[in-house]
Design an enzyme around this catalytic site. Structure first.
Site, PDB file in Angstrom:
ATOM      1  N   LYS A 222      -7.756  -2.936  -2.590  1.00 12.00           N
ATOM      2  CA  LYS A 222      -7.717  -2.399  -0.844  1.00 12.00           C
ATOM      3  C   LYS A 222      -8.909  -2.157  -0.640  1.00 12.00           C
ATOM      4  CE  LYS A 222      -3.061  -0.375  -1.304  1.00 12.00           C
ATOM      5  NZ  LYS A 222      -2.653   1.107  -1.531  1.00 12.00           N
ATOM      6  N   ARG A 256      -0.504   0.270 -10.000  1.00 10.06           N
ATOM      7  CA  ARG A 256       0.671  -0.988  -9.317  1.00 10.06           C
ATOM      8  C   ARG A 256      -1.113  -2.020  -8.919  1.00 10.06           C
ATOM      9  NH1 ARG A 256       1.207  -2.326  -3.917  1.00 10.06           N
ATOM     10  NH2 ARG A 256       3.239  -3.682  -3.456  1.00 10.06           N
TER      11      ARG A 256
HETATM   12  C1  7PM Z   1      -2.439  -0.949   2.914  1.00 13.40           C
HETATM   13  C2  7PM Z   1      -3.381  -1.846   2.525  1.00 13.40           C
HETATM   14  C3  7PM Z   1      -1.481  -0.532   3.172  1.00 13.40           C
HETATM   15  C4  7PM Z   1      -2.465  -2.368   0.890  1.00 13.40           C
HETATM   16  C5  7PM Z   1      -0.933  -1.584   2.636  1.00 13.40           C
HETATM   17  C6  7PM Z   1      -1.326  -2.265   1.300  1.00 13.40           C
HETATM   18  C7  7PM Z   1       1.066   0.424  -1.673  1.00 13.40           C
HETATM   19  C8  7PM Z   1       2.689   0.429  -2.211  1.00 13.40           C
HETATM   20  C9  7PM Z   1       1.109  -1.326  -1.058  1.00 13.40           C
HETATM   21  C10 7PM Z   1       0.689   1.897  -3.129  1.00 13.40           C
HETATM   22  C11 7PM Z   1       2.764   2.519  -3.598  1.00 13.40           C
HETATM   23  C12 7PM Z   1      -0.697  -4.706  -0.375  1.00 13.40           C
HETATM   24  C13 7PM Z   1      -0.484  -2.041   0.298  1.00 13.40           C
HETATM   25  N1  7PM Z   1       0.472   0.018  -1.670  1.00 13.40           N
HETATM   26  N2  7PM Z   1       3.504   1.002  -2.997  1.00 13.40           N
HETATM   27  N3  7PM Z   1       2.183  -0.742  -1.963  1.00 13.40           N
HETATM   28  N4  7PM Z   1       1.155   2.791  -3.614  1.00 13.40           N
HETATM   29  N5  7PM Z   1       3.471   3.351  -4.036  1.00 13.40           N
HETATM   30  O1  7PM Z   1      -1.402  -4.418  -1.243  1.00 13.40           O
HETATM   31  O2  7PM Z   1      -0.568   1.900  -2.671  1.00 13.40           O
HETATM   32  O3  7PM Z   1      -0.649  -4.891   0.859  1.00 13.40           O
HETATM   33  S1  7PM Z   1       0.910  -2.940  -0.439  1.00 13.40           S
END
Ligand code: 7PM
Length: 277
Positions: A222, A256
Site C-alpha cells: 500500500k 491480506r
Molecule cells: C487502497 C489501496 C485501496 C490498496 C485498496 C487497496 C483491502 C481489501 C483491498 C483491505 C480488506 C489493493 C487494495 N485492500 N479488503 N481490499 N482489507 N478487507 O491491494 O485492506 O489494491 S484492495
C-alpha cells in the site's frame, strides 16, 4: 478464536494469510478468458503452496481512482475463477465485492466468505450474506475509491470513529441474521486515510481486537510504504511482511497479502514469539 465460514471453520489461534487474486482486466496479461482462468489457477496454486488459508477473488479494483465495474462484467470475471479455485484447492475462497448479486452467485460457485470494503451497506447485501450462510469481513472505507484519498479528514480521533463504525456494522449484521462467529472486522488501511491515519489505526490494533471478533488487516504494497519509505509498489513486500508481524503481535488474526510466502514467515515468527511468553 475461529471464523465460521460457509462450510470450513478457520482456526485463528494461529494467524492466517488471505492471498489476493485480482481478476480485474489489467490483471489479465494474456488474451482469451480460458487462458486467463488457467493463468489465475496457476497463480493461486503458488499462493496455496506458500500457505494461504483463504484466496480473495476481486473483480473490481477498489484502489484510489479506480473506475466502477458493472454487475454483469464483475460476474463474468469472478464466477468462473471462483468455480475453478473452489473445485481445485482445499482452501477457503472469499469474494471481494459490495454487490449483493455477486455475493449470491459467488456463494453458489463455492465462495465461503464475502470481503466487502463497504461493510455490507449496499441495500440487499446484509440479507444476501445472511441467506447464503457465508462469512463476512466488514471493512471501513470513507467515501468511494474514486475520491476517498483526495482529502481524508475525520471530525474526531480516527480510532474512535472507526471503532464505533465497526461496532455499529457488527450490530447491524447480527440484527440481519448473520451469526456472530461468521463476522470479521477490518479498519480499512488506505481507504480514505492519510499516512498519519493509517499509522494511528495500525498502532491501535489492540483496540480493534478488543471488539472480540477476528481482525483482518490489509497493508500489502500500500501507498503508506511509498510515503514512509519512498518505495515503489514492486519493492514493498518486505515492509508489508514486517508490518504484518507487528500487527499480529498486537492481536490481528488474518493478513491480506499479495506475497504469501514471506507473510507466512512473518506470521510464524510473531506467533512463535507470542507463544514463547
Ligand atoms: C487502497 C489501496 C485501496 C490498496 C485498496 C487497496 C483491502 C481489501 C483491498 C483491505 C480488506 C489493493 C487494495 N485492500 N479488503 N481490499 N482489507 N478487507 O491491494 O485492506 O489494491 S484492495
Amino acid at each position: 478464536m475461529f471464523l465460521q465460514l460457509k462450510t470450513r471453520r478457520l482456526d485463528l489461534d494461529a494467524p492466517k494469510v488471505m492471498g489476493i487474486i485480482n481478476v480485474t482486466p489489467d490483471s489479465f496479461s494474456d488474451g482469451g478468458r480460458h487462458q486467463s482462468v488457467d493463468a489465475v489457477v496457476d497463480h493461486a496454486r503458488c499462493l496455496v503452496d506458500a500457505g494461504a488459508a483463504i484466496l480473495d477473488v476481486g473483480g473490481e479494483s477498489t484502489r484510489p481512482g479506480a473506475a466502477r465495474v458493472d454487475e454483469q462484467a464483475e460476474l463474468d470475471r469472478v464466477i468462473p475463477v471462483i468455480e475453478a479455485l473452489s473445485s481445485r484447492f482445499d482452501v477457503a475462497v472469499s469474494v471481494d465485492t459490495s454487490k449483493p448479486a455477486v455475493m449470491v452467485a459467488a456463494g453458489q460457485a463455492g465462495a465461503e466468505m464475502v470481503n466487502d470494503v463497504r461493510a455490507l451497506q449496499v441495500p440487499g447485501a446484509l440479507d444476501a450474506v445472511a441467506k447464503a450462510g457465508m462469512a463476512a469481513c466488514l471493512m471501513h472505507m470513507q467515501g468511494e475509491p474514486q475520491t476517498m484519498q483526495a482529502a481524508p479528514s475525520y471530525g474526531r480521533p480516527i480510532v474512535d470513529e472507526i471503532f464505533d463504525f465497526l461496532a455499529q456494522r457488527l450490530q447491524r449484521a447480527l440484527a440481519a441474521g448473520i451469526a456472530l462467529d461468521r463476522i470479521a472486522l477490518d479498519p480499512g488501511i488506505g481507504f480514505g486515510k492519510t499516512l498519519a491515519h493509517n499509522l494511528a489505526l495500525l498502532a491501535a490494533t489492540e483496540r480493534f481486537a478488543a471488539l472480540g471478533r477476528p481482525l483482518l488487516l490489509g497493508v500489502s504494497r500500500k501507498s503508506m510504504f511509498g510515503q514512509l519509505l519512498g518505495l515503489a509498489v514492486d519493492a514493498r513486500d518486505p515492509a508489508s511482511a514486517v508490518t504484518a508481524a507487528l500487527v499480529v503481535a498486537r492481536g490481528a488474526h488474518i493478513i491480506r497479502s499479495h506475497e504469501v510466502a514471506h507473510t507466512v514467515h512473518a506470521l510464524t515468527i510473531a506467533s512463535a514469539l507470542r507463544n514463547a511468553r
